[in-house]
Design an enzyme around this catalytic site. Structure first.
Site, short mmCIF file in Angstrom:
data_model
loop_
_atom_site.label_atom_id
_atom_site.label_comp_id
_atom_site.label_asym_id
_atom_site.label_seq_id
_atom_site.Cartn_x
_atom_site.Cartn_y
_atom_site.Cartn_z
N ASP A 168 -21.56 6.01 39.72
CA ASP A 168 -20.32 5.07 40.17
C ASP A 168 -19.12 5.31 39.14
O ASP A 168 -18.06 5.48 39.38
CB ASP A 168 -20.50 3.71 40.61
CG ASP A 168 -19.18 3.07 40.89
OD1 ASP A 168 -18.87 3.17 42.03
OD2 ASP A 168 -18.56 2.16 40.21
N SER B 116 -19.68 1.24 45.76
CA SER B 116 -19.48 1.21 44.43
C SER B 116 -19.52 -0.08 43.87
O SER B 116 -20.20 -0.32 42.87
CB SER B 116 -17.82 1.71 44.12
OG SER B 116 -17.32 1.26 43.04
N LYS C 285 -23.12 -1.58 41.47
CA LYS C 285 -23.21 -2.12 40.26
C LYS C 285 -23.48 -3.51 40.26
O LYS C 285 -24.55 -4.02 39.47
CB LYS C 285 -21.75 -2.25 39.61
CG LYS C 285 -21.12 -0.99 39.28
CD LYS C 285 -19.73 -0.98 39.06
CE LYS C 285 -18.85 -0.97 40.11
NZ LYS C 285 -17.45 -0.58 40.25
N HIS D 12 -18.07 -11.51 42.93
CA HIS D 12 -17.34 -10.35 42.83
C HIS D 12 -15.90 -10.49 43.61
O HIS D 12 -15.98 -10.96 44.83
CB HIS D 12 -17.90 -9.03 43.19
CG HIS D 12 -16.97 -7.89 42.99
ND1 HIS D 12 -16.93 -7.17 41.98
CD2 HIS D 12 -16.29 -7.32 43.91
CE1 HIS D 12 -16.09 -6.31 41.83
NE2 HIS D 12 -15.44 -6.06 43.23
N ARG E 137 -12.29 9.35 42.08
CA ARG E 137 -11.40 8.77 43.37
C ARG E 137 -10.06 8.29 42.91
O ARG E 137 -8.95 8.74 44.02
CB ARG E 137 -12.50 7.67 43.98
CG ARG E 137 -13.65 8.10 44.63
CD ARG E 137 -14.66 6.83 44.93
NE ARG E 137 -13.94 5.66 45.74
CZ ARG E 137 -14.18 4.53 45.53
NH1 ARG E 137 -15.26 4.29 44.76
NH2 ARG E 137 -13.66 3.70 46.07
#
Ligand code: URA
Length: 427
Positions: free
Chosen positions: A165, A187, A191, A86, A172
């Site tokens: 999320d 967050s 995931k 990620h 947000r």
């Protein structure tokens, strides 16, 4: 049935600098997902978290509650070790495109659930949708079958994964609370953990083009996520990498696919190759394959074969030509010297103004729009040399992009000191 909780008490606890109990966290995340806690209440709580922070145990519990809000994929049918990557997002960050098939070519399986771009950073799915026929949506069964057979899937996360999320991130975004480290960490990790990967490598970006502008902030985010991964049984390491300069030469959708294919063909810009190989090594080590050389798979064509199989499996034509832009404006140097800097944020905004990104979630993106750099920091330049080009479908987009891009590039009489791309490893 009354739960015994009131949202306003949870908000007050955090507003006054207190620590939320496990039961308060479980309740508020679940109740918000079900619509029992209102958006304005969750906004107030998110702001209190941004201002007052969370303890390690609070972040761990919050993450667990977000995972529990939806399904957790079971990848045990995949006959290879699974490892994902990620990135916290950057300008010209197309690394997922060459990295996913490269790691698959080396024997691991990469379950890459990606997103779309918003603001000045691009989205992996938007880039891949430049390829004619390619589809971002796959069912859970197709996802697991493709992972097992090809070893590489890049697709959109299904609605069943961490729905808390999905709702909270949208809130947000419009309440100035994206930047809270506990909320970013939970967050991202909710995931990734829900996706079922066995191991995870995080590319935490630092610099003008990143969420995290300082190394200290990036380190704190990286440490928080590495701990969360470990606590949930996902082997997690992080690299802090520089995002003060765009990655590679291409910023946009089709142009980034083209550059990624160059890397898979054994060429491409040195920084893109360096980061792709560095992340591949970390992923392979985390997957229990530390002795496999990803550089060899780039050189001998195995990574390219894996890319072609991955694109075809989702309906794409890997041989289709990339669409070209009707408008191309080449910007040239007005003085001799060296390129001292190319600011990632300003170039990201320029590409966005050309149409490569979107202002609202529902906006379309332009496939051929973007910026292509001809020079990078450290390169010598002479008057009249091409510095970069702006590409757009719509000529009216060029002037605003030019205003941003011209602020991004600085030329100096001497060459800048080279700075490392990989700043630190945490894990
Ligand atoms: N990416 C995410 O998925 N969540 C955040 O909060 C920030 C970046």
């Amino acid at each position: 049935m009354s739960s015994g909780f009131a949202a306003v008490d949870v908000i007050r606890t955090k507003r006054d600098g207190g620590v939320l109990s496990d039961a308060q966290i479980d309740w508020v995340v679940d109740a918000y997902t079900r619509g029992v806690v209102a958006d304005e209440q969750m906004s107030a709580l998110a702001m209190a978290i941004l201002l007052n922070g969370m303890t390690g145990p609070e972040i761990a519990r919050w993450t667990a509650a977000m995972i529990a809000s939806g399904e957790r994929l079971d990848l045990s049918a995949v006959r290879r070790p699974t490892v994902d990557k990620h990135s916290t997002g950057g300008v010209g960050d197309k690394i997922t495109l060459p990295l996913t098939p490269l790691v698959a070519a080396c024997g691991a399986a990469v379950p890459q659930l990606s997103g779309r771009g918003l603001g000045h950073t691009g989205g992996t799915l938007d880039k891949l949708e430049s390829i004619p026929g390619w589809r971002a949506t796959v069912s859970n069964d197709e996802f697991i079958a493709q992972l097992d057979e090809v070893g590489a899937v890049i697709c959109a996360a299904g609605a069943g994964l961490a729905p808390a999320d999905r709702k909270l991130y949208a809130l947000r975004d419009v309440t100035g609370t994206v930047e809270a480290i506990p909320l970013i960490a939970s967050s991202i990790m909710s995931k990734k953990i829900a996706e079922g990967t066995g191991a995870l490598v995080l590319d935490v970006k630092v610099g003008s083009g990143a969420f995290m502008k300082s190394v200290d902030q990036a380190r704190e985010l990286a440490r928080t996520m590495v701990e969360l991964g470990g606590a949930h049984g996902v082997r997690t390491v992080a690299l802090l990498t520089d995002m003060s300069t765009p990655l590679g030469l291409a910023i946009g959708n089709a142009v980034e696919v083209t550059e990624s294919v160059e890397v898979l063909a054994g060429g491409g810009p040195a920084d893109v190759v360096e980061l792709t190989v560095a992340l591949a090594r970390e992923m392979l080590a985390a997957a229990g394959l530390p002795d496999v050389d990803p550089g060899a798979a780039l050189r001998d064509g195995r990574a390219m074969d894996s890319w072609r199989a991955m694109i075809r499996a989702q309906g794409g034509d890997p041989d289709a030509p990339m669409p070209t832009a009707a408008e191309v404006e080449v910007v040239r140097a007005e003085q001799d010297g060296y390129v001292a800097s190319v600011d990632a944020y300003a170039m990201g905004v320029a590409a966005w103004r050309l149409g490569a990104g979107r202002a609202r979630k529902e906006d379309p993106v332009s496939v051929p729009a973007g910026v292509v750099l001809h020079k990078r920091p450290g390169d010598p330049v002479r008057v009249g040399d091409a510095l970069y080009e702006l590409r757009a479908e719509d000529p009216s987009r060029i002037p605003a992009a030019l205003a941003e891009a011209s602020r991004a590039v600085h030329i100096a009489p001497t060459a800048p000191t080279a700075t490392p791309l990989v700043i630190e490893r945490i894990g």
